[in-house]
Design a protein around this motif. Structure first.
Motif, PDB file in Angstrom:
ATOM      1  N   THR A  39      -8.305 -40.663  26.748  1.00  0.00           N
ATOM      2  CA  THR A  39      -7.344 -39.587  26.465  1.00  0.00           C
ATOM      3  C   THR A  39      -8.059 -38.264  26.208  1.00  0.00           C
ATOM      4  N   ASN A  51     -10.991 -37.340  27.283  1.00  0.00           N
ATOM      5  CA  ASN A  51     -11.559 -36.850  28.542  1.00  0.00           C
ATOM      6  C   ASN A  51     -10.496 -36.281  29.463  1.00  0.00           C
ATOM      7  N   ARG A  52      -9.356 -36.939  29.553  1.00  0.00           N
ATOM      8  CA  ARG A  52      -8.282 -36.409  30.403  1.00  0.00           C
ATOM      9  C   ARG A  52      -7.803 -35.055  29.896  1.00  0.00           C
ATOM     10  N   ASP A  53      -7.621 -34.942  28.574  1.00  0.00           N
ATOM     11  CA  ASP A  53      -7.197 -33.675  27.993  1.00  0.00           C
ATOM     12  C   ASP A  53      -8.218 -32.587  28.269  1.00  0.00           C
ATOM     13  N   GLN A  91     -10.390 -32.456  30.764  1.00  0.00           N
ATOM     14  CA  GLN A  91     -10.370 -32.144  32.183  1.00  0.00           C
ATOM     15  C   GLN A  91      -9.187 -31.255  32.550  1.00  0.00           C
ATOM     16  N   GLU A  92      -8.040 -31.511  31.934  1.00  0.00           N
ATOM     17  CA  GLU A  92      -6.839 -30.705  32.222  1.00  0.00           C
ATOM     18  C   GLU A  92      -7.000 -29.279  31.692  1.00  0.00           C
ATOM     19  N   GLU A  93      -7.640 -29.125  30.529  1.00  0.00           N
ATOM     20  CA  GLU A  93      -7.850 -27.793  29.963  1.00  0.00           C
ATOM     21  C   GLU A  93      -8.805 -26.975  30.822  1.00  0.00           C
ATOM     22  N   ALA A 106      -9.184 -27.138  34.033  1.00  0.00           N
ATOM     23  CA  ALA A 106      -8.685 -26.902  35.394  1.00  0.00           C
ATOM     24  C   ALA A 106      -7.971 -25.588  35.516  1.00  0.00           C
TER      25      ALA A 106
END
Length: 72
Positions: A62, A64-66, A68-70, A72
């Motif tokens: 979670t 890492n996904r957060d 990565q989204e920030e 982008a």
């Protein structure tokens, strides 16, 4: 580390098991252990995080996904 870690290919698991760390100085033991991991395996691709082989916790996935989204 011996049983499940990703060791550099130059490191023999059998030889590493025979090392008695208590016979080494703290600095020598640290140097030995820090030189064993294959640093190429410290990174896990985002698409591979859910693969149980890598044992990435749900919390870490979670985070890492957060991240990565920030970015982008």
């Amino acid at each position: 580390m011996i049983d499940g870690g990703y060791l550099r290919h130059q490191i023999s698991r059998d030889e590493l098991q025979q090392v008695d760390l208590s016979e080494l100085s703290l600095e020598d033991a640290k140097a030995l252990l820090l030189g064993c991991p294959d640093l190429n395996h410290l990174y896990v691709n985002v698409g591979d995080m859910s693969d149980p082989t890598f044992e990435v916790s749900e919390k870490d996935q979670t985070i890492n996904r957060d991240f990565q989204e920030e970015g982008a």
